[in-house]
Write a protein that holds these residues in place. Structure first.
Motif, PDB file in Angstrom:
ATOM      1  N   ASN A  90       0.122   1.409  15.725  1.00 48.92           N
ATOM      2  CA  ASN A  90       0.614   1.150  14.373  1.00 48.92           C
ATOM      3  C   ASN A  90       1.028  -0.305  14.162  1.00 48.92           C
ATOM      4  O   ASN A  90       1.581  -0.636  13.120  1.00 48.92           O
ATOM      5  N   VAL A  91       0.779  -1.158  15.165  1.00 50.23           N
ATOM      6  CA  VAL A  91       1.175  -2.568  15.078  1.00 50.23           C
ATOM      7  C   VAL A  91      -0.073  -3.411  14.845  1.00 50.23           C
ATOM      8  O   VAL A  91      -1.036  -3.324  15.591  1.00 50.23           O
ATOM      9  N   SER A  92      -0.025  -4.238  13.811  1.00 52.20           N
ATOM     10  CA  SER A  92      -1.193  -5.065  13.504  1.00 52.20           C
ATOM     11  C   SER A  92      -1.142  -6.428  14.174  1.00 52.20           C
ATOM     12  O   SER A  92      -2.165  -7.054  14.411  1.00 52.20           O
ATOM     13  N   GLN A 131      10.463  -3.032  20.963  1.00 54.38           N
ATOM     14  CA  GLN A 131      11.406  -4.025  21.474  1.00 54.38           C
ATOM     15  C   GLN A 131      12.100  -3.487  22.726  1.00 54.38           C
ATOM     16  O   GLN A 131      12.262  -4.195  23.724  1.00 54.38           O
ATOM     17  N   ALA A 132      12.479  -2.226  22.682  1.00 57.00           N
ATOM     18  CA  ALA A 132      13.137  -1.615  23.841  1.00 57.00           C
ATOM     19  C   ALA A 132      12.197  -1.566  25.041  1.00 57.00           C
ATOM     20  O   ALA A 132      12.609  -1.864  26.168  1.00 57.00           O
ATOM     21  N   CYS A 165      11.825 -10.918  22.937  1.00 65.38           N
ATOM     22  CA  CYS A 165      10.881 -10.116  22.168  1.00 65.38           C
ATOM     23  C   CYS A 165      10.912 -10.533  20.704  1.00 65.38           C
ATOM     24  O   CYS A 165      11.990 -10.777  20.150  1.00 65.38           O
ATOM     25  N   PRO A 166       9.748 -10.602  20.060  1.00 65.99           N
ATOM     26  CA  PRO A 166       9.738 -10.875  18.617  1.00 65.99           C
ATOM     27  C   PRO A 166      10.498  -9.764  17.880  1.00 65.99           C
ATOM     28  O   PRO A 166      10.232  -8.583  18.105  1.00 65.99           O
ATOM     29  N   ASN A 167      11.434 -10.149  17.039  1.00 64.78           N
ATOM     30  CA  ASN A 167      12.222  -9.128  16.341  1.00 64.78           C
ATOM     31  C   ASN A 167      11.440  -8.485  15.196  1.00 64.78           C
ATOM     32  O   ASN A 167      11.970  -7.631  14.492  1.00 64.78           O
ATOM     33  N   THR A 168      10.192  -8.896  15.020  1.00 68.16           N
ATOM     34  CA  THR A 168       9.331  -8.274  14.015  1.00 68.16           C
ATOM     35  C   THR A 168       8.723  -6.965  14.524  1.00 68.16           C
ATOM     36  O   THR A 168       8.211  -6.188  13.731  1.00 68.16           O
ATOM     37  N   LEU A 169       8.792  -6.735  15.825  1.00 72.22           N
ATOM     38  CA  LEU A 169       8.270  -5.490  16.381  1.00 72.22           C
ATOM     39  C   LEU A 169       9.234  -4.346  16.082  1.00 72.22           C
ATOM     40  O   LEU A 169      10.444  -4.550  15.992  1.00 72.22           O
ATOM     41  N   PRO A 170       8.716  -3.126  15.969  1.00 67.76           N
ATOM     42  CA  PRO A 170       9.589  -1.969  15.794  1.00 67.76           C
ATOM     43  C   PRO A 170      10.568  -1.849  16.965  1.00 67.76           C
ATOM     44  O   PRO A 170      10.255  -2.256  18.092  1.00 67.76           O
TER      45      PRO A 170
END
Length: 103
Positions: free
Chosen positions: A98-100, A26-27, A17-22
């Protein structure tokens, strides 16, 4: 805004998972990959409501309903009564608003 289909495609196409996601997303990513332990590890010590909501879902999935109820209350979310896949999709869709982007 990223939608549910795009998130599901990301999960299908990537191992990590991209670690830029909240953390909450990610979970959900790792839960969908079949790694409940990693998903739980990500939200276990997070203090935000979104992570608490995912934490509730994970304990419900595990079958630990009393722990799940605690996390639903703590995250200010109602206890979910539908199927686990339906709950996963509802949480993901809500959090993705809320994710762009994934990057």
């Amino acid at each position: 805004m990223v939608n549910l289909a795009e998130f599901q495609q990301l999960i299908a196409q990537h191992r990590l998972c991209p670690n830029t996601l909240p953390k909450a997303l990610q979970a959900l990513f790792y839960d969908k990959k079949g790694d409940w332990e990693k998903a739980h590890e990500i939200v276990q010590n997070a203090s935000d409501n979104d992570s608490g909501w995912v934490h509730a879902y994970l304990h419900r999935k595990e079958g630990d309903l009393s722990n799940a109820r605690y996390w639903y209350r703590r995250s200010n979310q109602p206890e979910f009564s539908g199927g686990l896949n339906q709950e996963w999709e509802e949480i993901a869709a809500c959090l993705l608003q809320n994710v762009s982007s994934f990057g």
